[in-house]
Scaffold this motif. Sequence first.
Motif, PDB file in Angstrom:
ATOM      1  N   ASN A  37       0.846  -1.186   0.000  1.00  0.00           N
ATOM      2  CA  ASN A  37       0.000   0.000   0.000  1.00  0.00           C
ATOM      3  C   ASN A  37       0.887   1.243   0.000  1.00  0.00           C
ATOM      4  N   GLY A  38       1.280   1.642  -1.200  1.00  0.00           N
ATOM      5  CA  GLY A  38       2.143   2.804  -1.363  1.00  0.00           C
ATOM      6  C   GLY A  38       1.821   3.546  -2.637  1.00  0.00           C
ATOM      7  N   GLN A  39       2.147   4.841  -2.648  1.00  0.00           N
ATOM      8  CA  GLN A  39       1.967   5.658  -3.829  1.00  0.00           C
ATOM      9  C   GLN A  39       3.216   5.580  -4.704  1.00  0.00           C
ATOM     10  N   HIS A  40       3.186   6.289  -5.824  1.00  0.00           N
ATOM     11  CA  HIS A  40       4.376   6.323  -6.659  1.00  0.00           C
ATOM     12  C   HIS A  40       5.501   7.029  -5.904  1.00  0.00           C
ATOM     13  N   ALA A  41       6.723   6.561  -6.102  1.00  0.00           N
ATOM     14  CA  ALA A  41       7.925   7.170  -5.515  1.00  0.00           C
ATOM     15  C   ALA A  41       7.940   7.095  -3.993  1.00  0.00           C
ATOM     16  N   PHE A  42       7.347   6.051  -3.433  1.00  0.00           N
ATOM     17  CA  PHE A  42       7.307   5.964  -1.967  1.00  0.00           C
ATOM     18  C   PHE A  42       8.671   5.646  -1.356  1.00  0.00           C
ATOM     19  N   MET A  43       9.671   5.300  -2.179  1.00  0.00           N
ATOM     20  CA  MET A  43      11.013   5.069  -1.646  1.00  0.00           C
ATOM     21  C   MET A  43      11.904   6.302  -1.734  1.00  0.00           C
ATOM     22  N   ARG A  44      11.434   7.360  -2.388  1.00  0.00           N
ATOM     23  CA  ARG A  44      12.212   8.599  -2.496  1.00  0.00           C
ATOM     24  C   ARG A  44      12.135   9.360  -1.176  1.00  0.00           C
ATOM     25  N   ASP A  45      13.277   9.577  -0.541  1.00  0.00           N
ATOM     26  CA  ASP A  45      13.251  10.161   0.800  1.00  0.00           C
ATOM     27  C   ASP A  45      13.174  11.683   0.791  1.00  0.00           C
ATOM     28  N   GLU A  46      12.443  12.227  -0.169  1.00  0.00           N
ATOM     29  CA  GLU A  46      12.050  13.628  -0.214  1.00  0.00           C
ATOM     30  C   GLU A  46      10.605  13.671  -0.684  1.00  0.00           C
ATOM     31  N   GLY A  47       9.834  14.575  -0.120  1.00  0.00           N
ATOM     32  CA  GLY A  47       8.460  14.739  -0.581  1.00  0.00           C
ATOM     33  C   GLY A  47       7.454  13.998   0.275  1.00  0.00           C
ATOM     34  N   LEU A  48       6.191  14.290   0.019  1.00  0.00           N
ATOM     35  CA  LEU A  48       5.108  13.809   0.872  1.00  0.00           C
ATOM     36  C   LEU A  48       4.793  12.336   0.688  1.00  0.00           C
ATOM     37  N   ARG A  49       5.247  11.715  -0.400  1.00  0.00           N
ATOM     38  CA  ARG A  49       4.886  10.318  -0.659  1.00  0.00           C
ATOM     39  C   ARG A  49       5.854   9.309  -0.040  1.00  0.00           C
ATOM     40  N   TYR A  50       6.921   9.805   0.546  1.00  0.00           N
ATOM     41  CA  TYR A  50       7.926   8.908   1.121  1.00  0.00           C
ATOM     42  C   TYR A  50       7.333   8.098   2.263  1.00  0.00           C
ATOM     43  N   ASP A  51       7.568   6.796   2.222  1.00  0.00           N
ATOM     44  CA  ASP A  51       7.124   5.890   3.285  1.00  0.00           C
ATOM     45  C   ASP A  51       8.360   5.117   3.752  1.00  0.00           C
ATOM     46  N   ALA A  52       8.915   5.521   4.880  1.00  0.00           N
ATOM     47  CA  ALA A  52      10.180   4.948   5.346  1.00  0.00           C
ATOM     48  C   ALA A  52      10.060   3.452   5.619  1.00  0.00           C
ATOM     49  N   GLN A  53       8.924   3.018   6.124  1.00  0.00           N
ATOM     50  CA  GLN A  53       8.754   1.603   6.443  1.00  0.00           C
ATOM     51  C   GLN A  53       8.757   0.766   5.161  1.00  0.00           C
ATOM     52  N   LEU A  54       8.033   1.211   4.143  1.00  0.00           N
ATOM     53  CA  LEU A  54       8.021   0.478   2.877  1.00  0.00           C
ATOM     54  C   LEU A  54       9.378   0.531   2.195  1.00  0.00           C
ATOM     55  N   ALA A  55      10.046   1.674   2.303  1.00  0.00           N
ATOM     56  CA  ALA A  55      11.376   1.780   1.714  1.00  0.00           C
ATOM     57  C   ALA A  55      12.330   0.779   2.350  1.00  0.00           C
ATOM     58  N   MET A  56      12.285   0.671   3.664  1.00  0.00           N
ATOM     59  CA  MET A  56      13.153  -0.275   4.356  1.00  0.00           C
ATOM     60  C   MET A  56      12.872  -1.703   3.895  1.00  0.00           C
ATOM     61  N   ARG A  57      11.596  -2.014   3.721  1.00  0.00           N
ATOM     62  CA  ARG A  57      11.235  -3.351   3.249  1.00  0.00           C
ATOM     63  C   ARG A  57      11.786  -3.593   1.844  1.00  0.00           C
ATOM     64  N   GLY A  58      11.671  -2.577   0.978  1.00  0.00           N
ATOM     65  CA  GLY A  58      12.177  -2.728  -0.378  1.00  0.00           C
ATOM     66  C   GLY A  58      13.682  -2.929  -0.423  1.00  0.00           C
ATOM     67  N   TYR A  59      14.412  -2.123   0.350  1.00  0.00           N
ATOM     68  CA  TYR A  59      15.863  -2.282   0.367  1.00  0.00           C
ATOM     69  C   TYR A  59      16.260  -3.649   0.917  1.00  0.00           C
TER      70      TYR A  59
END
Length: 244
Positions: free
Chosen positions: A211-233
Amino acid sequence: MIIQKHIVDLPTPTGIMRTYVHRPEGDKAYPTILLYSEIFQQTGPIERSARLMAGHGYAVVVPEIFHELNPAGTVLAYDQAGSDKGNSDKANKPAEGYDSDNEAVIAWLANQPWCNGQIGAMGFCIGGHLAFRAALQPQVKATACFYATDLHTSVIPNQPGQHSMDRLADISGELMMFWGKQDPHIPAAGRALVYQKMSGAGLNFSWHEVNGQHAFMRDEGLRYDAQLAMRGYQLALDLFGRCL
């Protein structure tokens, strides 16, 4: 690990391609990851992603994906003007140009003492597509694609038979596909089409929708989701740890 950075201007059939290298300090040879940016090229978030991966024991190479269309060192802003320019570049660079870029980088890596010959790829947005495109190269053993755009469209110019989905038989490595279900650029029907074609081709891949928007791994901007980014990495590191 302490990470060093250097810049190389590589010759390609379509011109000089500025390429950024992030790798652990010292002379040891490491597996190498080709990391493909969003349409904005190597921004701060992309460089931080590269350094994050390098800090886990990889040499990470970030080519400028639109080198034919911009002066070396161009970084587009995360604004409407930057988006318009990046999307224009995407619509004007033929898919075959990415293939010759990949071939040039891989040939160069073969002569670098810090590359041990084990090569993977990863990328975000169009970079997710370009990582997928890099997987067409036989040397690429593992690929992590994050919300890869335009695998289900014809926005990127192609010659007949050269669309990435037409060349699945050329992929021999393992892939990891990571998607946001609220991403308007890759709707459910588009994701389903990609899944159907990859499954039909018998590719070795894993598939993850969150459950994420586009660019949710980009750590700038309102769409960033740190938890999903960590999972992706972590999924990418698991993939590269097994395959490289």
